[in-house]
Design a protein around this motif. Structure first.
Motif, PDB file in Angstrom:
ATOM      1  N   PHE A   1      24.671  25.767  75.825  1.00 40.73           N
ATOM      2  CA  PHE A   1      25.886  25.068  76.258  1.00 40.73           C
ATOM      3  C   PHE A   1      25.513  24.014  77.302  1.00 40.73           C
ATOM      4  N   HIS A   2      26.195  22.869  77.228  1.00 39.09           N
ATOM      5  CA  HIS A   2      25.910  21.782  78.170  1.00 39.09           C
ATOM      6  C   HIS A   2      27.107  20.846  78.256  1.00 39.09           C
ATOM      7  N   TYR A   3      27.124  20.038  79.298  1.00 36.87           N
ATOM      8  CA  TYR A   3      28.145  18.992  79.402  1.00 36.87           C
ATOM      9  C   TYR A   3      27.608  17.865  80.264  1.00 36.87           C
TER      10      TYR A   3
ATOM     11  N   VAL B   1      32.337  21.113  77.758  1.00 35.74           N
ATOM     12  CA  VAL B   1      31.221  22.040  77.534  1.00 35.74           C
ATOM     13  C   VAL B   1      31.080  22.187  76.021  1.00 35.74           C
ATOM     14  N   HIS B   2      29.873  21.982  75.508  1.00 33.86           N
ATOM     15  CA  HIS B   2      29.683  22.049  74.052  1.00 33.86           C
ATOM     16  C   HIS B   2      28.250  22.398  73.703  1.00 33.86           C
ATOM     17  N   ILE B   3      28.009  22.555  72.410  1.00 33.12           N
ATOM     18  CA  ILE B   3      26.651  22.650  71.874  1.00 33.12           C
ATOM     19  C   ILE B   3      26.578  21.664  70.712  1.00 33.12           C
ATOM     20  N   ASP B   4      25.350  21.359  70.281  1.00 35.83           N
ATOM     21  CA  ASP B   4      25.166  20.544  69.082  1.00 35.83           C
ATOM     22  C   ASP B   4      24.198  21.318  68.195  1.00 35.83           C
ATOM     23  N   PHE B   5      24.662  21.733  67.044  1.00 38.45           N
ATOM     24  CA  PHE B   5      23.807  22.498  66.136  1.00 38.45           C
ATOM     25  C   PHE B   5      24.303  22.244  64.717  1.00 38.45           C
TER      26      PHE B   5
HETATM   27 FE   LIG Z   1      25.512  17.414  73.414  1.00 35.71          FE
END
Ligand SMILES: [Fe+2]
Ligand SMILES: O=C(O)CCC(=O)C(=O)O
Length: 264
Positions: free
Chosen positions: A235-237, A149-153
């Motif tokens: 959040f996404h995975y 589970v992560h984010i990209d920013f």
């Molecule tokens: Fe991502």
């Protein structure tokens, strides 16, 4: 983190229908009012196969310090954070030449998506850095063992690069090769990252499941030729794939002046 407080940070997505790319849906995605945009049949099966075939003779590199393993052709800002800007820009020319030779032998999905953004009235360009020039954009990427589970920013990952001045970050992925099963879905949560979530960070990019407890989610089923566009500060995975899962992807950022930049 309680379910109640998670709900305050969610936005109650409009998720009963899937949206194509339009000026309105792009605005809704940027404002977190919809979970994703699907560009159906963005590329033909033949185009995807040809681009994928080009990658077969190349070396895929695994991201350092990222587990499960993610492999790609092309370079990322993320990896040069702890190295240096000068080193990143030294590699840009070589990576861009390789990418353009792949495009010449197949097709250019980056130009195609930028054109579609322009048709929606967006002012788009490749990210660029004073004194250095254009960034690299466009990875061929294999995510076959899933992600955390992560984010990209970018503003969280680096400082003093143009990409860290963006206010919203999206990603787009064109799926080139997928094994014939329904695994490898992309799961996106109606929950934006916020500074207090850093306490739940597990390693170089993953977060504990605490951040997504009781949060509304959507599972996107990828198909070859379709593009997924979503807001990566949610959040996404990616679910593990029982087989191949290869895409072409880059980041997209909205600058305070309204310009939209692409990079990897
Ligand atoms: Fe991502
Ligand atoms: O491969 C995908 O479906 C999305 C992967 C991802 O985490 C991203 O694009 O930010």
């Amino acid at each position: 983190m309680t379910a109640a407080s998670n709900q305050i940070k969610s936005t109650l997505w409009e998720k009963n229908q899937e949206y194509p790319l339009t000026a309105e849906s792009l605005r809704m995605l940027i404002e977190h009012r919809i979970p994703l945009i699907r560009l159906k049949e963005f590329a033909s099966a033949q185009e995807c196969e040809t681009l994928y075939a080009q990658s077969q003779s190349l070396n895929f590199n695994a991201y350092q310090d990222v587990s499960p393993k993610i492999e790609k052709v092309g370079i990322t800002v993320f990896e040069y954070n702890s190295i240096s800007k000068a080193n990143y820009f030294k590699e840009v020319e070589r990576a861009t030449k390789l990418r353009d030779s792949i495009f010449a032998a197949s097709f250019n999905p980056l130009e195609r998506i930028m054109k579609q953004f322009r048709e929606c009235g967006a002012n788009v360009r490749i990210a660029s850095e004073p004194d250095y020039g254009s960034y690299y954009a466009g990875l061929i990427r294999k995510i076959e063992h899933g992600t955390q589970v992560h984010i990209d920013f970018a503003p969280l990952e680096q400082s003093e690069w143009e990409v860290c001045t963006i206010t919203t970050q999206l990603s787009w992925t064109l799926y080139l090769k997928l094994s014939d099963n329904n695994h490898g879905k992309t799961c996106i949560y109606d929950r934006r990252w916020q500074p207090s979530d850093e306490q739940y960070k597990l390693d170089s990019y993953g977060y504990s499941d605490t951040v997504i407890t009781d949060v509304d989610t959507i599972a996107f089923q990828p198909y070859v030729g379709d593009v997924l566009l979503f807001n990566t500060s949610n959040f996404h995975y990616v679910e593990p794939m029982d087989g191949q899962r290869v895409g072409f992807t880059s980041m997209i950022g909205l600058l305070p002046n309204g310009e939209i930049i692409f990079w990897s």
